[in-house]
Structure formats: structure tokens, C-alpha cells
Enzyme design. Structure first.
Site, short mmCIF file in Angstrom:
data_model
loop_
_atom_site.label_atom_id
_atom_site.label_comp_id
_atom_site.label_asym_id
_atom_site.label_seq_id
_atom_site.Cartn_x
_atom_site.Cartn_y
_atom_site.Cartn_z
N LEU A 73 0.90 -1.04 0.06
CA LEU A 73 0.11 0.09 -0.03
C LEU A 73 0.66 1.37 -0.09
CD1 LEU A 73 -2.74 -0.92 2.44
CD2 LEU A 73 -2.72 -1.01 0.00
N CYS A 74 1.97 1.35 0.42
CA CYS A 74 2.82 2.36 0.55
C CYS A 74 3.44 3.14 -0.69
CB CYS A 74 4.03 2.18 1.76
SG CYS A 74 5.03 1.07 1.55
N THR A 75 3.39 2.23 -1.64
CA THR A 75 3.80 2.59 -3.07
C THR A 75 2.79 3.63 -3.38
OG1 THR A 75 2.66 0.77 -4.22
CG2 THR A 75 5.00 0.60 -3.51
#
Length: 444
Positions: free
Chosen positions: A209-211
Site C-alpha cells: 500500500l505504501c507505494t
């Protein structure tokens, strides 16, 4: 009270640094001098301030490192808050690097963290050479590959093609994906570099998700942004159904708009269907475990207080707990960490002709090439002011630009690959001029 807290924090660290043992490195010299040097002189660069990066900054600060710098191009999103513990709701929209540095300095007295809110490619190569060790908390194969090539560009070899110890830039690389993770040691020229084991990373079809950042880099990032962020903004309280064609069409349309905004090609309806059904969540506990392993290896590399990992640790917490250490073997013919690609030239070849040759070289396939020699810019593609300053060198023989040295190392940067798969990289070239007596070391 502050002195008492400092002593309490260094108690366990002192057990490693102030006394010898059976597993210490060959150069390890226990004592307060080593501890003080760790605090005062060792410079550590952390790349990435996301889920893993937040943990790394905290762990390194508590491990006695006082001179830290962190680089990250992303801003804080609401979806980051469930696992990136240094951020708060009021920080949404702020640069991750700046907020993370501030929070750790507030909690750990005496530590100094300098943030850099930019892309890793925006920094000059010389910037990375100022650090004793580089610690990676990245979520991208492309970013790892770039930093690996930069660190390996500092590596020099002697006449017997053995790496010169003083030129080795150590790296500690960590990565997580759901309940799985890895930690590895990269000593260019000694252990496998990232490129030596690139086969460990299959083509990415799933993303943490952090991308999802404010500056997307791929079509999948645009799709995930539309799916996880724009949907909630436009359909408050309505659950997204991946099997509903209308829902999928809406996400596809929004992804196309975002891709057009950032000039990113490749968003299709079929790709949208594949991406939204294969999101891998980031797990806070996995980040904490991998960060602890990376921080410990960083301490061991810098101080020699114990033997380092040899050389790749994997963690799997999907069903129970499983860890394993694998010793991978370095590829002696690696284009990145090896002695360099051999290029034989006539003494009359100009710098422009040399650059053109690199584009057609089967092992390089480089475009938009910039060239440096022993720290001097021979030609730079960017920024415009440097391009203008170095443009006159293009018509000069490369032999003259390298001070008529028969054989030496030349560093080039550019975009490597074919078609749409190009990515930024740095390469080391062993340039030999034909017809000249060559009786010198293989490295610069």
C-alpha cells in the site's frame, strides 16, 4: 535525568562494544573509543521513510548512531497511518522524510537526523559517497537497482582484480511484503550485489500500500490510487465490489485521468482488474522484525562487534514462523559490482562518439549518458547549466580528457534497457586505448 536515560539506553549496547567475544570481527577493538566514534563520526543514510523506514530510523537511533540522514520523495497519506507509527493525522500531506526525522529527534536525545525530500536520482553521485553505510527501506526493485549501481560505482579494483577494501560502500537492504520479509548484507565486490541476485525478484504484479504516493511512477500506482483513495472520497461509506463491472469501470476511468495527469502510459481495463484484486497489505509487525535485523547488521558492519549475516535472511510469518539464512554467491561477471565493462578505443575517438558507442553496446544499451572521470564532469545531460558547461568536451578526444592515461576507469550514468523498460543506472567502464603500453592497476 537525561544522563541516566542515556546510560540506560546504552547499557545493552555497551555489552557489545566494550568487551570482546568469540564471534567478533578481525578488526574489532572494544572500548569506549569505539562507542564514542559510533556516536560522533559514523554517518548513516536511510533511504525510504515509509513503514520500514520509520522503524529503521527509530532502531538506528536507539543503537547508538547519532548522525543520520533520510531521503524519501513521498508525502504522508491517510492510508499510511495504520503502520507508519511516526505519523499522525495532522501530518497528512507533509513530506515523510521531514516528519519522520523530527519525530525521532523529539524522542531520542542527542540524535541528529537530516531529511531530504526528493527523488534518489536528484542527488549527485558524490552525495552517497559521504556516508559510511547505506540502509535501504525501499519498496521498489527499480530504486534498489539504482542505489546498488551507485554504491558499486565507488568500488575500485587492484591489478589482480581484487576489490580495494577502502573503496567498498556497505549496504544493508530490507524489504517486506505482507507477512514476508528479507534482510541482506551487500558488500560490493565481496558479497553478491543486488544485480547479482536480481532473479530473486520476479516481475512485480502486486504492490504494498505504501507505494501509493503523490508522485506515481507506474500504471499500477494510478490504479491503486483510484481504487483505494478516490473511491472513498467519491463514494463515502459505499463498499467497493471488485466483481461489479460498474465499480471497476469507475476505477479504470479515474486511473486513466491520473495517469494522463502524470504522463504515465499503460492503464488498461484488464490491468485495472488484475491490480485491484491483488493488493498485498503492509504488516507493522513484519516491518518491526526486518528493521531490527537490519539495524543489528548495520551495527555489526560498522563496529565489527560480531560476524555479519552471510548474507541473505528471509522471514515468513504467514503460517507460524520461519526464518532462514542463505549464502548466495557473487557473480564475478556482474556488470555492476565487477571490475567494469571493458571498452577498447582508438585514441582519436571523441567523447561524443564514445557516448554513441554506449547506446549500441550489447551489454550496456545506455541512452542519455553523462560521463565522469575521477570526480570530474566530462559531460552532463542535466541540469541545463551543466550541460552547457560541458558541451564543448563532446568534440574533444576522450584520450585527452582522461589526461592521456592508457587505461583507467570511467563512470557513466544514464537510462539502460530496451523500449519501455528503461531505468536509471550507473555503470563502471574499463577504458583501454589501443596501441598504448598498459602497465597499471585495473582500477582508478
Amino acid at each position: 535525568m537525561a544522563d541516566s536515560a542515556s546510560q540506560s539506553r546504552s547499557r545493552d549496547l555497551d555489552k557489545l562494544l566494550l568487551r570482546s567475544g568469540n564471534l567478533v570481527g578481525p578488526t574489532f577493538e572494544p572500548g569506549t573509543e569505539l562507542r564514542d566514534a559510533l556516536n560522533e563520526f559514523v554517518r548513516v543514510l536511510v533511504i525510504g521513510a515509509g513503514g520500514l523506514g520509520c522503524e529503521l530510523l527509530k532502531d538506528l537511533a536507539f543503537s547508538g548512531f547519532r548522525n543520520l540522514e533520510v531521503i524519501d520523495m513521498d508525502r504522508i497519506e491517510v492510508t499510511n497511518l495504520n503502520r507508519q507509527f511516526l505519523f499522525r493525522l495532522g501530518d497528512v500531506g507533509k513530506p515523510k522524510a521531514e516528519v519522520a526525522a523530527k519525530r525521532v529527534m523529539e524522542r531520542v536525545s542527542g540524535v541528529d537526523i537530516k531529511p531530504h525530500f526528493c527523488r534518489i536520482e536528484d542527488k549527485p553521485i558524490s552525495f552517497y559517497n559521504d556516508f559510511h553505510i547505506i540502509v535501504l527501506g525501499l519498496d521498489s526493485v527499480e530504486a534498489r537497482s539504482y542505489i546498488n549501481s551507485v554504491a558499486c560505482s565507488f568500488l575500485e579494483y587492484d591489478s589482480d582484480d581484487n576489490p580495494r577494501e577502502e573503496s567498498i560502500k556497505p549496504m544493508v537492504d530490507g524489504g517486506t511484503e505482507g507477512f514476508k520479509g528479507h534482510a541482506r548484507i551487500i558488500m560490493p565486490g565481496v558479497t553478491p550485489c543486488f544485480e547479482c541476485t536480481i532473479w530473486l525478484f520476479p516481475p512485480q504484479v502486486k504492490f504494498p500500500l505504501c507505494t501509493l504516493a503523490e508522485t506515481p511512477r507506474t500504471a499500477a500506482h494510478c490504479i491503486e490510487y483510484a481504487h483505494l483513495i478516490k473511491w472513498d472520497e467519491a463514494h463515502s461509506g459505499k463498499t467497493f465490489d471488485p466483481d461489479d463491472p460498474e465499480h471497476m469501470q469507475w476505477v479504470y476511468s479515474e486511473a486513466v485521468k491520473r495517469a494522463e495527469l502524470f504522463g504515465i502510459p499503460g492503464v488498461t481495463y484488464s490491468l485495472t482488474q488484475g491490480v485491484v484484486k491483488n493488493i498485498i497489505p503492509a504488516i507493522a509487525s513484519t516491518n518491526a522484525i526486518i528493521s531490527a535485523a537490519c539495524a543489528l547488521e548495520t551495527l555489526k558492519v560498522v563496529s565489527g562487534c560480531s560476524k555479519t549475516l552471510t548474507n541473505y535472511l528471509t522471514y515468513n510469518g504467514v503460517e507460524g514462523l520461519h526464518t532462514k539464512v542463505t549464502e548466495f554467491v557473487r557473480d564475478k561477471d556482474c556488470l555492476v559490482c565487477g571490475p567494469g565493462v571493458l571498452i577498447e578505443l582508438e585514441t582519436s575517438v571523441t567523447l561524443k562518439k564514445f557516448i554513441d558507442l554506449l547506446e549500441d553496446h550489447p551489454k550496456l544499451l545506455l541512452t542519455r549518458v553523462s560521463v565522469t572521470y575521477r570526480g570530474k564532469n566530462l559531460y552532463m545531460q542535466a541540469p541545463p547549466v551543466l550541460e552547457e558547461m560541458t558541451r564543448s568536451n563532446l568534440d574533444l578526444p576522450l584520450f585527452e580528457l582522461v589526461s592521456k592515461t592508457p587505461r583507467d576507469i570511467v563512470h557513466v550514468t544514464g537510462a539502460a534497457g530496451k523500449g519501455d523498460t528503461k531505468q536509471s543506472c550507473s555503470r563502471k567502464l574499463r577504458v583501454v586505448f589501443k596501441g598504448m603500453d598498459v602497465d597499471m592497476a585495473g582500477g582508478a
